[in-house]
Design a protein around this motif. Structure first.
Motif, PDB file in Angstrom:
ATOM      1  N   GLY A  88       0.809  -1.217   0.000  1.00  0.00           N
ATOM      2  CA  GLY A  88       0.000   0.000   0.000  1.00  0.00           C
ATOM      3  C   GLY A  88       0.835   1.256   0.000  1.00  0.00           C
ATOM      4  N   GLY A  89       0.155   2.394   0.099  1.00  0.00           N
ATOM      5  CA  GLY A  89       0.837   3.686   0.097  1.00  0.00           C
ATOM      6  C   GLY A  89      -0.098   4.795   0.553  1.00  0.00           C
ATOM      7  N   ASN A  90       0.287   6.037   0.248  1.00  0.00           N
ATOM      8  CA  ASN A  90      -0.472   7.216   0.661  1.00  0.00           C
ATOM      9  C   ASN A  90      -1.701   7.378  -0.238  1.00  0.00           C
ATOM     10  OD1 ASN A  90       0.134   8.823   2.862  1.00  0.00           O
ATOM     11  ND2 ASN A  90       0.709  10.576   1.618  1.00  0.00           N
ATOM     12  N   LYS A  91      -2.844   6.847   0.185  1.00  0.00           N
ATOM     13  CA  LYS A  91      -4.054   6.895  -0.637  1.00  0.00           C
ATOM     14  C   LYS A  91      -5.251   7.236   0.237  1.00  0.00           C
ATOM     15  CE  LYS A  91      -2.251   2.940  -3.274  1.00  0.00           C
ATOM     16  NZ  LYS A  91      -2.507   1.517  -3.604  1.00  0.00           N
ATOM     17  N   ALA A  92      -6.092   8.147  -0.248  1.00  0.00           N
ATOM     18  CA  ALA A  92      -7.302   8.501   0.502  1.00  0.00           C
ATOM     19  C   ALA A  92      -8.232   9.323  -0.372  1.00  0.00           C
ATOM     20  CB  ALA A  92      -6.962   9.273   1.766  1.00  0.00           C
ATOM     21  N   THR A  93      -9.489   9.346   0.028  1.00  0.00           N
ATOM     22  CA  THR A  93     -10.502  10.175  -0.613  1.00  0.00           C
ATOM     23  C   THR A  93     -11.111  11.094   0.445  1.00  0.00           C
ATOM     24  OG1 THR A  93     -11.043   8.476  -2.240  1.00  0.00           O
ATOM     25  CG2 THR A  93     -12.692  10.192  -1.876  1.00  0.00           C
ATOM     26  N   LEU A  94     -11.246  12.369   0.114  1.00  0.00           N
ATOM     27  CA  LEU A  94     -11.881  13.334   1.017  1.00  0.00           C
ATOM     28  C   LEU A  94     -13.270  13.644   0.483  1.00  0.00           C
ATOM     29  CD1 LEU A  94     -11.626  15.289   3.444  1.00  0.00           C
ATOM     30  CD2 LEU A  94     -10.782  17.013   1.817  1.00  0.00           C
ATOM     31  N   THR A  95     -14.279  13.442   1.317  1.00  0.00           N
ATOM     32  CA  THR A  95     -15.661  13.747   0.938  1.00  0.00           C
ATOM     33  C   THR A  95     -16.111  14.990   1.699  1.00  0.00           C
ATOM     34  OG1 THR A  95     -16.124  11.400   0.606  1.00  0.00           O
ATOM     35  CG2 THR A  95     -18.014  12.883   0.788  1.00  0.00           C
ATOM     36  N   LEU A  96     -16.455  16.036   0.953  1.00  0.00           N
ATOM     37  CA  LEU A  96     -16.884  17.294   1.564  1.00  0.00           C
ATOM     38  C   LEU A  96     -18.344  17.212   1.997  1.00  0.00           C
ATOM     39  CD1 LEU A  96     -15.209  19.778  -0.950  1.00  0.00           C
ATOM     40  CD2 LEU A  96     -14.229  18.731   1.115  1.00  0.00           C
ATOM     41  N   GLY A  97     -18.757  18.209   2.759  1.00  0.00           N
ATOM     42  CA  GLY A  97     -20.115  18.229   3.268  1.00  0.00           C
ATOM     43  C   GLY A  97     -21.177  18.248   2.183  1.00  0.00           C
ATOM     44  N   ASN A  98     -20.854  18.798   1.019  1.00  0.00           N
ATOM     45  CA  ASN A  98     -21.821  18.858  -0.082  1.00  0.00           C
ATOM     46  C   ASN A  98     -21.805  17.609  -0.963  1.00  0.00           C
ATOM     47  OD1 ASN A  98     -19.469  19.116  -1.525  1.00  0.00           O
ATOM     48  ND2 ASN A  98     -19.824  21.233  -2.183  1.00  0.00           N
ATOM     49  N   GLY A  99     -21.012  16.606  -0.553  1.00  0.00           N
ATOM     50  CA  GLY A  99     -20.949  15.360  -1.303  1.00  0.00           C
ATOM     51  C   GLY A  99     -19.830  15.281  -2.316  1.00  0.00           C
ATOM     52  N   THR A 115     -11.365   8.982   3.883  1.00  0.00           N
ATOM     53  CA  THR A 115     -11.487   7.521   3.830  1.00  0.00           C
ATOM     54  C   THR A 115     -10.277   6.928   3.122  1.00  0.00           C
ATOM     55  OG1 THR A 115     -13.885   7.772   3.652  1.00  0.00           O
ATOM     56  CG2 THR A 115     -12.964   5.608   3.120  1.00  0.00           C
ATOM     57  N   THR A 116      -9.697   5.913   3.718  1.00  0.00           N
ATOM     58  CA  THR A 116      -8.581   5.205   3.085  1.00  0.00           C
ATOM     59  C   THR A 116      -9.076   3.863   2.552  1.00  0.00           C
ATOM     60  OG1 THR A 116      -7.956   4.265   5.218  1.00  0.00           O
ATOM     61  CG2 THR A 116      -6.801   6.256   4.510  1.00  0.00           C
ATOM     62  N   PRO A 117      -8.607   3.441   1.376  1.00  0.00           N
ATOM     63  CA  PRO A 117      -9.013   2.148   0.814  1.00  0.00           C
ATOM     64  C   PRO A 117      -8.124   1.034   1.346  1.00  0.00           C
ATOM     65  CG  PRO A 117      -7.562   3.246  -0.712  1.00  0.00           C
ATOM     66  CD  PRO A 117      -7.702   4.171   0.472  1.00  0.00           C
ATOM     67  N   ARG A 118      -8.364  -0.187   0.890  1.00  0.00           N
ATOM     68  CA  ARG A 118      -7.381  -1.259   1.097  1.00  0.00           C
ATOM     69  C   ARG A 118      -6.059  -0.800   0.486  1.00  0.00           C
ATOM     70  NH1 ARG A 118      -8.550  -6.863   1.625  1.00  0.00           N
ATOM     71  NH2 ARG A 118     -10.689  -7.287   2.246  1.00  0.00           N
ATOM     72  N   GLY A 119      -4.981  -1.015   1.208  1.00  0.00           N
ATOM     73  CA  GLY A 119      -3.683  -0.618   0.677  1.00  0.00           C
ATOM     74  C   GLY A 119      -3.444   0.880   0.748  1.00  0.00           C
ATOM     75  N   GLY A 120      -4.148   1.580   1.637  1.00  0.00           N
ATOM     76  CA  GLY A 120      -3.943   3.022   1.758  1.00  0.00           C
ATOM     77  C   GLY A 120      -3.779   3.453   3.198  1.00  0.00           C
ATOM     78  N   GLN A 121      -3.095   4.568   3.422  1.00  0.00           N
ATOM     79  CA  GLN A 121      -3.060   5.234   4.717  1.00  0.00           C
ATOM     80  C   GLN A 121      -2.897   6.722   4.445  1.00  0.00           C
ATOM     81  OE1 GLN A 121       0.506   3.422   6.624  1.00  0.00           O
ATOM     82  NE2 GLN A 121       1.404   5.461   6.619  1.00  0.00           N
ATOM     83  N   TYR A 122      -3.246   7.548   5.441  1.00  0.00           N
ATOM     84  CA  TYR A 122      -3.159   8.985   5.198  1.00  0.00           C
ATOM     85  C   TYR A 122      -3.106   9.739   6.521  1.00  0.00           C
ATOM     86  CZ  TYR A 122      -3.168  12.450   1.505  1.00  0.00           C
ATOM     87  OH  TYR A 122      -2.762  13.395   0.584  1.00  0.00           O
ATOM     88  N   LYS A 123      -2.414  10.881   6.488  1.00  0.00           N
ATOM     89  CA  LYS A 123      -2.330  11.742   7.669  1.00  0.00           C
ATOM     90  C   LYS A 123      -3.104  13.026   7.423  1.00  0.00           C
ATOM     91  CE  LYS A 123       0.881  14.084  10.810  1.00  0.00           C
ATOM     92  NZ  LYS A 123       2.300  14.324  11.148  1.00  0.00           N
TER      93      LYS A 123
END
Length: 398
Positions: free
Chosen positions: A133-144, A191-199
């Motif tokens: 894995g590696g540095n992977k993530a998704t940011l979901t804002l309040g408006n979707g 949110t981090t997926p399989r194989g992801g982490q984030y700070k």
């Protein structure tokens, strides 16, 4: 079995003895001595790395020396000082031995039970299909709106009223309040997926590192009286102290952790038998949804919440092992194979299947999170566990 003092060490002693007498070694002798010293250093490193695992010591000792001893000619026991060491074929053999030691260091130990008739691991396929894995993530804002943080460029990725969201050069997300009176509070989720982490650095300055398959929901602006976030999966927290506003973590709707300022780790995956909250620094109060009193943890203590809501506490001797994941290690201490493979599945994004007859034994060890899956599996195979890799599925066999 290997001798206590193998021939190649005698060569080092002999050449170093000549050096100690003030004699000038020939170019070839000096080259040979340097090569032998490198072999000795690599061999020692190999032994130390392998001895972290629950493997019979005599077998480790044999593996760490056999490649060298099979590649070098025999030197008579009584031959203390060797004056003619300019044989080029000997240097070639020693160089080959050094290469073998480097392979050992990389974890290239691969053997199977004589009764194993199934297809072995194909290393080329493993490297192509299964990656760490590696540095992977998704940011979901309040408006979707969803922002792929992995692909986002360094700089501002969103502006939310009086709050800016920045991806810095280190690949972490930072929330900055730029207005004294921010607009209405909204909630974001990383949110981090399989194989992801984030700070992420939260609006109050607290740091959170999310492990793979995890999420953190938080407000873009904290209230004056409370800082509440919601965690699923696993996260490491370094909370900014604020005595006027307690920091609270709601975990899977089953547990709440309350702190003022502290360092702690929460592991709360759905496929794990317990929710584990470990305190490294400061003080925290743990409450379950079935208990209003809860527990107060001190540094070095871990709270364990069972599916039935029972809350217990234990002392931990090795805090580093708990947070090894955020420090770049896959770590296991007296863990069974299924516990280890749950980590593997999350970090390498693979499916794991078990065949009947897996031996019941425990493993201990560390391996860098950037290591290939084949290196990790080969280390586990030293304990007579075997694997078949089919695409992104790993089959565990006795």
């Amino acid at each position: 079995m290997a001798s206590e003092n193998p021939d190649w060490e005698k060569l080092i002693e002999s050449l170093e003895y000549e050096e100690s007498l003030g004699k000038q070694l020939s170019v070839e002798d000096a080259e040979l001595l340097n090569e032998l010293r490198r072999i000795k250093e690599d061999s020692a490193s190999t032994y130390v790395n392998l001895s972290k695992f629950n493997t019979d010591k005599s077998w480790i000792d044999f593996l760490s020396r056999i490649a060298i001893e099979k590649s070098l000619p025999h030197i008579p026991e009584e031959q203390v000082v060797i004056r003619k060491l300019s044989n080029r074929s000997l240097i070639v053999k020693i160089s080959a031995a050094a290469a073998i030691v480097c392979m050992l260091l990389a974890g290239v130990f691969f053997y199977y039970s004589k009764n194993n008739h199934e297809k072995p691991i194909l290393i080329s396929n493993v490297k192509e299909v299964i990656q760490p894995g590696g540095n992977k993530a998704t940011l979901t804002l309040g408006n979707g709106t969803k922002i792929d943080l992995t692909a986002a460029a360094v700089g501002q990725v969103a502006k939310l009223g009086g709050v800016t969201v920045i991806k810095d050069k280190d690949g972490q997300v930072v929330y900055n309040t730029v207005s004294a009176q921010p607009s209405a509070v909204s909630y974001n989720t990383i949110t981090t997926p399989r194989g992801g982490q984030y700070k992420i650095i939260l609006p109050d300055g607290s740091d959170v590192v999310l492990n793979s398959m995890s999420s953190l929901k938080f407000p873009t602006v904290f209230s004056k009286n409370e800082r509440l976030v919601t965690l699923t999966g696993e996260g490491y927290f370094e909370v900014k102290r604020n005595e006027k506003a307690a920091f609270k973590v709601s975990v899977n709707g089953k547990q709440e952790v309350e702190v003022l300022g502290t360092h702690f780790n929460i592991m709360a995956y759905d496929d794990e038998p317990l929710i584990k909250t470990t305190l490294l620094e400061g003080s925290v109060r743990i409450r379950s949804d079935k208990s209003s009193e809860g527990l107060i943890l001190k540094p070095g203590q871990q709270a364990l919440l069972s599916p039935s809501g029972e809350l217990n506490m234990k002392e931990l001797a090795d805090l580093d092992q708990v947070v090894a994941w955020k420090n770049g290690l896959t770590s296991f201490s007296k863990s069974d194979i299924k516990s280890i493979m749950r980590q593997v599945a999350r970090w390498y994004d693979v499916e794991v299947e078990y065949r009947p007859g897996i031996p019941d034994r425990s493993f201990s060890g560390d391996i860098p999170r950037g290591s290939s899956i084949s290196s990790l599996l080969k280390i586990l195979e030293l304990n007579d566990i075997h694997f078949i890799v089919e695409g992104k599925k790993i089959i565990v066999m006795p």
